[in-house]
Motif scaffolding. Structure first.
Motif, PDB file in Angstrom:
ATOM      1  N   PRO A   1     -64.337 -19.696 -45.525  1.00  0.00           N
ATOM      2  CA  PRO A   1     -64.311 -18.328 -45.155  1.00  0.00           C
ATOM      3  C   PRO A   1     -64.998 -17.896 -43.931  1.00  0.00           C
ATOM      4  CG  PRO A   1     -66.254 -18.928 -46.909  1.00  0.00           C
ATOM      5  CD  PRO A   1     -65.200 -20.147 -46.617  1.00  0.00           C
ATOM      6  N   ASN A   2     -64.277 -17.870 -42.950  1.00  0.00           N
ATOM      7  CA  ASN A   2     -64.507 -17.664 -41.643  1.00  0.00           C
ATOM      8  C   ASN A   2     -64.666 -16.165 -41.350  1.00  0.00           C
ATOM      9  OD1 ASN A   2     -64.711 -17.412 -38.583  1.00  0.00           O
ATOM     10  ND2 ASN A   2     -63.958 -19.417 -38.370  1.00  0.00           N
ATOM     11  N   THR A   3     -65.869 -15.573 -40.909  1.00  0.00           N
ATOM     12  CA  THR A   3     -66.181 -14.313 -40.550  1.00  0.00           C
ATOM     13  C   THR A   3     -65.943 -13.955 -39.152  1.00  0.00           C
ATOM     14  OG1 THR A   3     -68.348 -14.945 -39.942  1.00  0.00           O
ATOM     15  CG2 THR A   3     -67.958 -14.111 -42.466  1.00  0.00           C
TER      16      THR A   3
ATOM     17  N   ILE B   1     -54.677 -11.522 -41.929  1.00  0.00           N
ATOM     18  CA  ILE B   1     -53.593 -11.128 -42.227  1.00  0.00           C
ATOM     19  C   ILE B   1     -53.145 -11.191 -43.796  1.00  0.00           C
ATOM     20  CG2 ILE B   1     -50.682 -11.269 -41.788  1.00  0.00           C
ATOM     21  CD1 ILE B   1     -51.571 -12.821 -39.319  1.00  0.00           C
ATOM     22  N   GLU B   2     -52.882 -10.106 -44.264  1.00  0.00           N
ATOM     23  CA  GLU B   2     -52.609  -9.937 -45.890  1.00  0.00           C
ATOM     24  C   GLU B   2     -51.280  -9.912 -46.098  1.00  0.00           C
ATOM     25  OE1 GLU B   2     -53.112  -7.200 -49.912  1.00  0.00           O
ATOM     26  OE2 GLU B   2     -54.340  -6.896 -48.094  1.00  0.00           O
TER      27      GLU B   2
ATOM     28  N   ASN C   1     -63.501 -13.944 -50.877  1.00  0.00           N
ATOM     29  CA  ASN C   1     -62.545 -12.949 -51.894  1.00  0.00           C
ATOM     30  C   ASN C   1     -60.962 -13.375 -51.234  1.00  0.00           C
ATOM     31  OD1 ASN C   1     -64.661 -12.394 -53.525  1.00  0.00           O
ATOM     32  ND2 ASN C   1     -64.795 -10.151 -52.612  1.00  0.00           N
ATOM     33  N   PHE C   2     -60.888 -13.365 -49.754  1.00  0.00           N
ATOM     34  CA  PHE C   2     -59.717 -13.317 -49.222  1.00  0.00           C
ATOM     35  C   PHE C   2     -59.039 -14.862 -49.681  1.00  0.00           C
ATOM     36  CE2 PHE C   2     -60.416 -10.304 -45.616  1.00  0.00           C
ATOM     37  CZ  PHE C   2     -60.324  -9.259 -46.265  1.00  0.00           C
TER      38      PHE C   2
ATOM     39  N   LEU D   1     -54.339 -15.078 -44.543  1.00  0.00           N
ATOM     40  CA  LEU D   1     -54.264 -15.905 -43.233  1.00  0.00           C
ATOM     41  C   LEU D   1     -54.969 -15.460 -42.304  1.00  0.00           C
ATOM     42  CD1 LEU D   1     -50.149 -16.309 -43.356  1.00  0.00           C
ATOM     43  CD2 LEU D   1     -52.039 -18.131 -44.226  1.00  0.00           C
ATOM     44  N   TRP D   2     -55.658 -16.525 -41.288  1.00  0.00           N
ATOM     45  CA  TRP D   2     -56.283 -16.194 -40.028  1.00  0.00           C
ATOM     46  C   TRP D   2     -55.126 -15.446 -39.055  1.00  0.00           C
ATOM     47  CZ3 TRP D   2     -59.307 -21.346 -39.757  1.00  0.00           C
ATOM     48  CH2 TRP D   2     -60.289 -21.314 -40.549  1.00  0.00           C
TER      49      TRP D   2
END
Length: 353
Positions: A152-154, A159-160, A186-187, A194-195
């Motif tokens: 979970p990178n902040t 991209i949803e 959550n993502f 996706l990143w």
């Protein structure tokens, strides 16, 4: 090679979180950050040249880096280096390059790629890129390569995509800003995020149409120079007009407004090498997780450090854990990895000394 394939290589950033190695005079894309023997821009160029003709790769950079580009990429001609006279984010420079390409080849498809990312499986990257080019030659699509998140990178945007879309290339629902930690978790749990790696693919027809629709003022500004593009008078037009463009990213200017945005989940390993910590992940390490670049070291009671030196000197470390140790000319930095996001602030303080 397909003569309709083009690339826009973005090489204007400063990479301030890699200070003191990366500076405004000599940014990280022109350094051998991994100790591999090639600089990041050299690695990126050779990766793209596996599928794109060398003469079709354009480098977008700041005026001050022109000589560095030509020195490190001797196969590139001066007319392939597009010089920004002012920093105006990614939308204006992409529009400028796209109009130049369109004038040369109206059937072109292009990839826009950062010059300072690390990609391990280059054959898989080429395969993904060819898949994207094939799609964009047939469809009116603005396509991005999405990176499969591993934690979970902040620090990245996300991209949803439409989870009901079973095609390899999926419809994008929306772009999401850099999240807090809980949102990022959550993502990942949702499975359809996706990143955003900042790699884009489209035809010149599709991107030109998008700028015309969503950025009419900017489009009009750069269209005024079409007659001069790829001629001796291009430089004069750009120097006179470029700074009048809005300072805005391609994400905000186009992608967040368009309805024809798609994503291909990438199948290669990727790292944007944005911080010393991310670089530490990708270099060889000893049994105590210490990563060493270009330095001779004696390490005792030391773990999880990254150590880099340009000088041929011995570095002795005892009792340090989770630190960034960088020796570069007039600067020695010994800094906790946990505070690496503060290096940008430290750089500003150092510039005042």
């Amino acid at each position: 090679m397909n003569k309709n394939y083009y690339a826009i290589l973005m090489a204007g950033g400063v990479g301030s979180r890699f200070w003191p190695v990366s500076t405004s005079d000599f940014p990280k894309q022109f350094h051998d950050m991994l100790g591999s023997g090639d600089t990041l821009i050299q690695k990126t160029f050779s990766r793209l040249a596996k599928i794109i003709p060398v003469e079709n790769i354009l480098i977008l950079t700041n005026e001050r880096y022109n000589e560095l580009v030509l020195e490190q990429l001797p196969m590139v001609k001066q007319e392939q280096v597009l010089l920004e006279p002012a920093m105006r984010n990614t939308a204006p420079c992409i529009l400028y390059a796209s109009l130049k390409i369109q004038k040369t080849n109206p059937n072109a498809v292009m990839v826009v790629a950062p010059s300072d990312h690390w990609i391990e499986d280059e054959d898989e990257f080429a395969k993904n890129l060819k898949q994207c080019f094939d799609f964009c030659e047939k469809e009116d699509a603005l396509l991005t390569l999405g990176i499969q998140p591993t934690f979970p990178n902040t620090g990245f945007g996300y991209i949803e995509y439409d989870e009901t879309d079973k095609n390899p290339i999926k419809k994008v629902n929306q772009f999401r800003e850099k999240p807090d930690y809980e949102t990022a978790k959550n993502f990942l749990e949702a499975g359809n995020f996706l990143w955003n790696g900042g790699i884009f693919i489209w035809s010149v027809k599709s991107i030109s149409s998008a700028f015309e629709k969503f950025q009419p003022q900017m489009n009009s500004l750069f269209l005024k120079g079409v007659e001069s593009y790829n001629t001796y008078s291009e430089k004069e037009f750009i120097e006179k007009n470029y700074a009048n463009a809005e300072n805005i990213s391609i994400d905000y200017a186009i992608l967040e407004n368009a309805k024809n945005v798609y994503v291909l989940p990438a199948t290669f390993d990727w790292n944007d090498l944005g911080t010393w910590g991310q670089l530490h992940e990708k270099i060889d390490k000893d049994e105590f997780n210490n990563g060493v670049i270009n330095a001779k070291v004696i390490l005792e009671n030391a773990s999880n450090n990254i150590i880099r030196s340009d000088a041929n000197k011995i570095i002795v470390i005892d009792g340090l854990h989770d630190y960034i140790i960088v020796d570069k000319e007039g600067v020695l930095m010994i800094y906790p990895k946990s505070k690496e996001q503060d290096i940008k602030r430290i750089t500003a303080l150092a510039n005042e000394l």
